[in-house]
Structures are given as C-alpha cells and as structure tokens.
Design an enzyme around this catalytic site. Structure first.
Site, short mmCIF file in Angstrom:
data_model
loop_
_atom_site.label_atom_id
_atom_site.label_comp_id
_atom_site.label_asym_id
_atom_site.label_seq_id
_atom_site.Cartn_x
_atom_site.Cartn_y
_atom_site.Cartn_z
N THR A 1 15.80 13.69 25.26
CA THR A 1 15.96 12.29 26.05
C THR A 1 17.14 12.45 27.01
O THR A 1 18.15 13.10 26.98
CB THR A 1 15.87 11.09 25.34
OG1 THR A 1 17.06 11.15 24.62
CG2 THR A 1 14.72 11.04 24.49
N ASP A 2 17.07 11.54 27.98
CA ASP A 2 18.09 11.86 28.98
C ASP A 2 18.86 10.17 28.97
O ASP A 2 18.01 9.28 28.24
CB ASP A 2 17.90 12.26 30.36
CG ASP A 2 16.88 11.25 31.38
OD1 ASP A 2 16.76 10.27 30.93
OD2 ASP A 2 16.16 11.97 31.90
N ALA A 3 19.73 9.80 30.01
CA ALA A 3 20.47 8.40 29.92
C ALA A 3 19.35 7.54 30.50
O ALA A 3 19.47 6.22 30.32
CB ALA A 3 21.36 8.47 30.80
N GLY B 1 16.68 6.85 29.12
CA GLY B 1 16.11 6.55 27.62
C GLY B 1 14.54 7.34 27.34
O GLY B 1 14.04 6.96 26.40
#
Lengths: 140, 140, 140, 140
Positions: free
Chosen positions: A14-16, A18
């Site tokens: 995942t990334d920022a 979400g």
C-alpha cells in the site's frame, strides 16, 4: 480454465493513499505468472537460464478498476496466449474476494496484459520459445 | 508454538545479486506479523484505527544468515513478547525449506526482531496496549 | 519543453535478471510526476487532500525498450495532456544517459503513459480538476 | 565529514499509515551507500564483480525516530568503519530537513547500521577487502 493465484494484500503493497500503489498491481501479476510457470514445471529461477534464453517483458498495460486495501483477499487469473514463434501475451484479471460473511460476489479489481519476447542470451536475437514454454503458452 | 507463515520468494523480492535484497527480509517479516494478527482476529487494516492507536516500529534488527533466491520456499515464525505496558517485541525466524526430494532439512535463513510502541493517535503519547492486542502478545 | 527528472538506478530497483524490474519503471515515472507537480507548486502530499479530491490512476501502459542496470543515469520526461474536464494523461519518456566519456548519445529506455481521473473524496464522483492542477495540465 | 546523500521521499516509499514503511529506510540507506561508493570511484555495479568478490550484508539495525512523509526532503549521512581485514560497518544517519521557511533545524529521523563481509565469489570464503574498498572504508 486460467491458472489462479491466491494472495492477501500486505501493508507493504500500500501507499499513503491507503490502497495498493498502481505499479504493485503489475508486480502482483508477475507473482501469478511465476506461480503459473512453477505449477507447469517451469521454474522461472532456472528454466530460462537452463535454456539459454531470456524472456523480457516488452510491453505492459493495466486498467485499475477498484482499490485494494491491506488485508484484502485477491485471486489473480493468468491466461497465456501465443503472439508469434518467439513471443506471447499474458492476460491477467485480479479479482477481489468478498469479505467473509458478505453476500456480494467477487469484483474485478484490475485487468492487465504483459507482452513477452524470447531472446537468445548469447546472441541477443529473437529465438523460438523453448518447447516446454511453448506448450504452456499454447495450452493456456 | 510460534505462528508460522509460508511464503514463496518472488522475482520482485530479488536484486541484481540474484538473491533477496536485505531490506525485503524485513518486509517479509512484516507480512508474517500481519498474518499472525489476522489469525488472532486482529486485522492490521482496521484494529489499530478502531482503537484510536498507532503501533509504529521503533527499532529493527536482522541477521542475514543464508541467501534466498526466486522460487525458494520459506517459513517465517513470529513470536511476540511483552516489553512494557505499552510496548512489545516480535522475534522472527525465517527458515528455508529443503528443495523437493532433498534429504537435507530446513535451514535458518535469517533472524530478525522488531520493537513496537503503542501510541494514542489523538495525543501522540504512549498508551497501554488495547486488551485484545495485549492478549495476543502475552499469549505468544 | 516537458519537465525532466534526473535519477540514478539503485540496487533496490533491480531484480535477479540484473536489470530494473518492469514494474519499477512505472514507480520511477510516478516519482517524475511528483517532482513535476512539486516544481509547479502542487505538492502531492497536501494538494489533493487540501482540495478534497483524489486523482487515482485509471490506466497505465509502458513499452520497455532498453534494460537499465544499477548505476545507470536516467532522465525522465513528463508531459501532461488534458483528456476531459475531469481527467488527464501523462506521457513519460525514460532516457538512458551515455556513460561518462562515451561518444554515443541518450537512448530511449522506455515510454509510458498513465491516465488520471479526478474524484471528489466526499462523494466518490468525478469532479472537474482543481484550477491549479488544470493550469499545470493545460500548460504542459 | 561523512558522505551525505540528498533525497526526496516518494509516494512509493510510503504505506497506508501515510509515512515511509520501516523497511524502506534501509533501502534508502543502501542508496546512500551506492552513491558514496560511486563518489569514491567504486561503482557497485562493476567494482565487486571486477574483483571477484561479493560483499553481502550480514546484519542490520535501525532506530526509527521520526516519521517521514511524501515530499519530505532528507539527507542521509554514511560513515564507514573497519571491523576486520574482511569486514566493515556502515553507520547511517537520516536527517529530515526543515520545510522551506521554517525556523526549526534538521531533525534526526533515523539511525541505522549495516555490517558487510567480503567473500570470494569463487570459494565462498572470507577474503580481505580489495585495496580500493579498504581505502574508502579506512578513509571514512
């Protein structure tokens, strides 16, 4: 029936925002390709070098249809298709499984496609697929 | 008995040395932690936010004992241990399974350790572990 | 003139074939997008949330033309193009710089394209690009 | 003066907690190591193979002191230190730069340490560091 690979989405996928980072979908598709090859008795780690070829990816395409979050369960279908004597395509479908107890069904989270070309390691020229790989592609 | 997570090494885990990149061992350990939490009914994606806490990793340590290559089968053991009211440690052992048909046994490929601290999202101050998380840590 | 982002290939970008893993090309293109936005005064980390929108990638395409190895110097060009009131495309070209002292010129290592759609965070419906983002896209 | 490597945090470095995933700090430290070697005329991609050695990481340690988010500017200091004829340690400090216009100074975001052992590729036995590598380590 295409080969199917089951996977859980990990935190590191995942990334920022979400959700799974778009480039990770392709890495996950490649995992499914490795598993499909292994299931056919063609382990990526040794098969290509044993046959003196490399089979790099020349093109990729992906449509991101639905976000995936940490903990989501997915199923990745892989279907190979012959392009020429020395090349083939893999079609991938990533399906998001319903949460346990949910009444809804699987939903398609992504579709992707990679194009692979067989090249002789020694000469760097295109070469026919090794027979065992060709059999897997044609039987897909 | 520690929780055990089975995994195959993927091509994207490796680097140009032909083996798993050292930082990936820690990402793989985190996958095992996520699976252990999920198996205990504590899904990472929702448990922490539902309890208004974050549980960041404050420290990590790893010893890389044996290289891992694409296609290798591994088993990752996770054992939690309480440090204080608001912190705990996870001890990981990564075992490389023998190749099919091999007479040799499992070999330890890495040992790792992460230290986790529970923090209230609202105040950013240390807070006691939520009871369900504490139960998992203490039962480990 | 498209925006250009300079980058060195790192060991962690590579895989066991000794070259950059295909999905990493797209991650590197996204870095160039982030840098182009930042140079235009639109930081990815805050701009979208400040405007109540998300701008996910709906599609990607890439052609992998030349392998890249650890230590290679690249230049990534990013050119935005408007698709509709609420969507745009980024065209990327990855150029491999010649080795120091080499007489040869830059060579194109990859071409890629990502399609972005602007969505209101609250309603999950398509929404017109925020004016500052539209200005960047239209000026590209 | 230790070598310093400047870097911006990318979206793909982050996870669903909105900050850099813990294992990525070590990958970022490795980038700084590669840059330090390159600046000393010892490119990772060719130096080790040219000398018939591999220099794998035997241990790592990290303390995560401060979260890093997409767009943050960091500086990574690398300082090598000799352990024995055939091994060395790298000490890393990751500093978060103040936001433009901020009156505050740099803040340490992480400290890390990796231990490297030189091994002859042919025999898989420990071997003295190649002189140019030893000079870099001892001059650090």
């Amino acid at each position: 029936m295409p080969f199917a690979y089951a996977r859980t989405i990990h935190f590191s996928d995942t990334d920022a925002a979400g959700i799974v980072f778009f480039a990770r979908y392709l890495a996950i598709c490649h995992e499914a390709y490795e598993e499909a090859l292994a299931a056919a008795g063609l382990p990526l780690a040794t098969f290509f070098s044993d046959h003196g070829v490399i089979v790099p990816i020349a093109k990729s395409e992906a449509a991101y249809l639905r976000p995936l979050a940490c903990g989501d369960k997915i199923r990745v279908e892989v279907a190979p298709r012959r392009l020429s004597e020395n090349s083939f395509v893999l079609e991938f479908a990533i399906w998001k499984l319903p949460a346990p107890g949910s009444a809804s069904g699987e939903k398609r989270a992504a579709a992707a496609r990679t194009e692979h070309v067989c090249i002789a390691s020694a000469t760097r020229e295109r070469q026919a697929l090794p027979p065992a790989l060709a059999a897997w592609v044609d039987g897909g």
